[in-house]
Design an enzyme around this catalytic site. Structure first.
Site, mmCIF file in Angstrom:
data_model
loop_
_atom_site.group_PDB
_atom_site.id
_atom_site.type_symbol
_atom_site.label_atom_id
_atom_site.label_comp_id
_atom_site.label_asym_id
_atom_site.label_seq_id
_atom_site.Cartn_x
_atom_site.Cartn_y
_atom_site.Cartn_z
ATOM 1 N N GLY A 1 0.703 -1.193 0.006
ATOM 2 C CA GLY A 1 0.070 -0.001 0.047
ATOM 3 C C GLY A 1 0.771 1.135 0.135
ATOM 4 O O GLY A 1 0.617 2.002 0.909
ATOM 5 N N TYR B 1 -14.628 -2.485 11.144
ATOM 6 C CA TYR B 1 -13.170 -1.924 10.890
ATOM 7 C C TYR B 1 -12.290 -2.300 12.188
ATOM 8 O O TYR B 1 -11.158 -2.700 12.457
ATOM 9 C CB TYR B 1 -13.008 -0.247 10.644
ATOM 10 C CG TYR B 1 -11.701 0.286 10.418
ATOM 11 C CD1 TYR B 1 -10.516 -0.115 9.540
ATOM 12 C CD2 TYR B 1 -11.318 1.162 11.205
ATOM 13 C CE1 TYR B 1 -9.507 0.213 9.418
ATOM 14 C CE2 TYR B 1 -9.956 1.650 11.239
ATOM 15 C CZ TYR B 1 -9.132 1.396 10.371
ATOM 16 O OH TYR B 1 -7.566 1.492 10.060
ATOM 17 N N PHE C 1 -7.343 7.968 3.577
ATOM 18 C CA PHE C 1 -8.201 6.953 4.264
ATOM 19 C C PHE C 1 -9.628 7.278 4.426
ATOM 20 O O PHE C 1 -10.670 6.630 4.246
ATOM 21 C CB PHE C 1 -7.586 6.936 5.706
ATOM 22 C CG PHE C 1 -8.414 6.162 6.768
ATOM 23 C CD1 PHE C 1 -7.894 4.658 6.892
ATOM 24 C CD2 PHE C 1 -9.353 6.728 7.725
ATOM 25 C CE1 PHE C 1 -8.760 3.813 7.767
ATOM 26 C CE2 PHE C 1 -9.948 5.802 8.464
ATOM 27 C CZ PHE C 1 -9.797 4.475 8.646
HETATM 28 P P1 NDP Z 1 -4.563 5.509 2.274
HETATM 29 O O1 NDP Z 1 -6.032 5.185 1.926
HETATM 30 O O2 NDP Z 1 -4.063 6.689 1.939
HETATM 31 O O3 NDP Z 1 -3.598 4.378 1.845
HETATM 32 C C1 NDP Z 1 -3.948 2.942 1.812
HETATM 33 C C2 NDP Z 1 -2.950 2.116 0.810
HETATM 34 O O4 NDP Z 1 -3.527 0.907 0.788
HETATM 35 C C3 NDP Z 1 -3.115 2.570 -0.587
HETATM 36 O O5 NDP Z 1 -1.699 2.655 -1.052
HETATM 37 C C4 NDP Z 1 -3.856 1.649 -1.148
HETATM 38 O O6 NDP Z 1 -3.415 1.258 -2.481
HETATM 39 C C5 NDP Z 1 -3.535 0.283 -0.289
HETATM 40 N N1 NDP Z 1 -4.654 -0.712 -0.739
HETATM 41 C C6 NDP Z 1 -5.957 -0.754 -0.174
HETATM 42 N N2 NDP Z 1 -6.392 -1.809 -0.445
HETATM 43 C C7 NDP Z 1 -5.584 -2.619 -1.144
HETATM 44 C C8 NDP Z 1 -5.474 -4.012 -1.786
HETATM 45 N N3 NDP Z 1 -6.779 -4.581 -1.615
HETATM 46 N N4 NDP Z 1 -4.389 -4.304 -2.229
HETATM 47 C C9 NDP Z 1 -3.207 -3.719 -2.294
HETATM 48 N N5 NDP Z 1 -3.040 -2.499 -1.779
HETATM 49 C C10 NDP Z 1 -4.208 -2.079 -1.146
HETATM 50 O O7 NDP Z 1 -4.740 5.270 3.732
HETATM 51 P P2 NDP Z 1 -3.652 5.253 4.896
HETATM 52 O O8 NDP Z 1 -2.213 5.832 4.573
HETATM 53 O O9 NDP Z 1 -4.344 6.137 6.224
HETATM 54 O O10 NDP Z 1 -3.761 3.763 5.554
HETATM 55 C C11 NDP Z 1 -2.605 2.909 5.725
HETATM 56 C C12 NDP Z 1 -2.839 2.107 6.942
HETATM 57 O O11 NDP Z 1 -3.104 2.766 7.995
HETATM 58 C C13 NDP Z 1 -4.292 1.286 6.682
HETATM 59 O O12 NDP Z 1 -3.864 -0.116 7.373
HETATM 60 C C14 NDP Z 1 -5.148 1.930 7.720
HETATM 61 O O13 NDP Z 1 -5.842 0.968 8.214
HETATM 62 C C15 NDP Z 1 -4.101 2.454 8.778
HETATM 63 N N6 NDP Z 1 -4.302 3.452 9.571
HETATM 64 C C16 NDP Z 1 -4.937 4.825 9.218
HETATM 65 C C17 NDP Z 1 -5.090 5.781 10.051
HETATM 66 C C18 NDP Z 1 -5.673 7.073 9.307
HETATM 67 O O14 NDP Z 1 -6.431 7.886 10.186
HETATM 68 N N7 NDP Z 1 -5.482 7.453 8.346
HETATM 69 C C19 NDP Z 1 -5.061 5.550 11.552
HETATM 70 C C20 NDP Z 1 -4.816 4.196 11.681
HETATM 71 C C21 NDP Z 1 -4.226 3.231 11.110
HETATM 72 P P3 NDP Z 1 -4.225 0.912 -3.823
HETATM 73 O O15 NDP Z 1 -5.406 1.844 -3.789
HETATM 74 O O16 NDP Z 1 -3.181 1.589 -5.017
HETATM 75 O O17 NDP Z 1 -4.449 -0.452 -3.865
HETATM 76 C C1 8X3 Z 2 -7.755 4.904 11.514
HETATM 77 C C2 8X3 Z 2 -8.117 5.573 12.606
HETATM 78 O O1 8X3 Z 2 -9.993 6.148 14.222
HETATM 79 O O2 8X3 Z 2 -10.666 6.385 12.091
HETATM 80 O O3 8X3 Z 2 -7.409 3.500 11.870
HETATM 81 O O4 8X3 Z 2 -10.352 4.280 13.305
HETATM 82 S S1 8X3 Z 2 -9.761 5.659 13.389
#
Ligand code: NDP
Ligand code: 8X3
Length: 273
Positions: free
Chosen positions: A30, A174, A211
């Protein structure tokens, strides 16, 4: 593997006489946006060779290109969906041997889809989250862990969430997937203990990335409200911490780290002004 996957392959490091102590290899799932992309930049700045993955091929290839040009590192973009176990295995199995010596795996690919009471939840949304956040992480890890065992080294960093520590209203599935990541991180640490492989979980609070665009399916009005009135984390803040945990001495491991915006006390309490 589909030869297309390597259409912008920048280099086969076996061809450039890699000295193991000189350049480490990180695999980031990702990497096309948010935390994964910020990690790719941070590790490239620190001379890692990178295997970056994601479904959006053009974005992935452009990032690879940019990193090579800017940081003079080698980058291998692998374009697959972590939910497809055949694709996951075929892509990683097909890496040249020198690229299989993965030092750091960052299990980052993940998403939230929807924010509904559980009794009204969309089952397709549930499947996407379970398949990506739990099964996808497992598929990638299942292929990489034996490589790390073979190479007698490795560090797995799972991106969890505050949602894996607490359950908040409408967060249901989630939160469950991130609780699963929390549990799998502990399981990996136990089962990989005898091989000296480090396992770390980094669990962020609110980070402004794509996200919320994904969670709220592009609903601009709702997305606009999520990060309003406080300063959320930036993807770069999380990447700094992810990189930091890889810099510690061999005998030191960070098991678990919760990183929050200063304005966020827990999953539900954000000081918005
Ligand atoms: P983004 O949506 O910006 O990035 C998500 C990434 O995951 C993208 O690069 C996307 O790439 C990839 N992805 C999603 N689904 C797939 C799939 N089926 N196969 C391959 N790649 C996939 O979100 P974040 O950077 O915020 O999220 C990254 C991680 O951090 C996640 O696990 C999220 O749960 C976690 N997180 C996020 C928080 C937030 O507040 N943003 C807080 C806590 C945790 P592509 O679409 O090109 O496949
Ligand atoms: C992403 C943060 O609080 O939206 O994991 O679940 S929250």
């Amino acid at each position: 593997m589909n030869a297309d996957n390597f259409s912008v392959k920048i280099c086969d490091i076996s061809e450039i006489n890699l000295k193991p102590s000189m350049n480490k290899i990180v695999l980031i799932t990702g990497a096309t946006s948010g935390i994964g992309k910020a990690c790719a930049i941070k590790f490239a700045q620190n001379n890692y060779y990178l295997i970056i993955t994601g479904r959006r091929k053009e974005i992935l290839n452009k990032l690879a290109d940019d990193l090579v040009r800017k940081y003079k590192v080698e980058v291998l973009p692998l374009n697959f969906d972590v939910r497809d176990r055949e694709q996951v295995k075929a892509n990683i199995d097909s890496l040249p041997d020198s690229w299989k010596k993965i030092d750091v795996l960052i299990n980052n690919a993940g998403l939230a889809v929807g924010l509904d009471p559980i009794q009204e939840g969309d089952i397709d949304d549930w499947e996407r989250m379970i398949d990506t956040n739990i099964k996808g992480l497992l598929y990638v890890s299942r292929v990489v862990m034996p490589l790390m065992i073979k190479n007698k080294k490795g560090h797995i960093i799972n991106i969890g969430s505050i949602a894996g520590k607490e359950t908040y209203p409408k967060g249901n599935v989630y939160c469950a997937t991130k609780h699963a990541v929390d549990s799998l991180t502990k399981a990996m640490r136990i089962d990989l203990l005898e091989y000296g492989i480090k396992v770390t979980q980094i669990s962020p609070g609110a980070v402004e990335t794509e996200f919320s665009i994904v969670r709220f399916k592009g609903d601009k009005e709702t997305i606009g409200k999520v990060y309003k009135g406080f300063t959320p984390l930036k993807a770069k803040d999380v990447a700094e911490v992810v990189y930091y945990v890889t810099t510690l001495p061999k005998h030191v491991n960070i098991n678990d780290m919760l990183i929050m915006p200063t304005a966020q006390a827990n999953a539900g309490r954000i000081n918005k002004v």
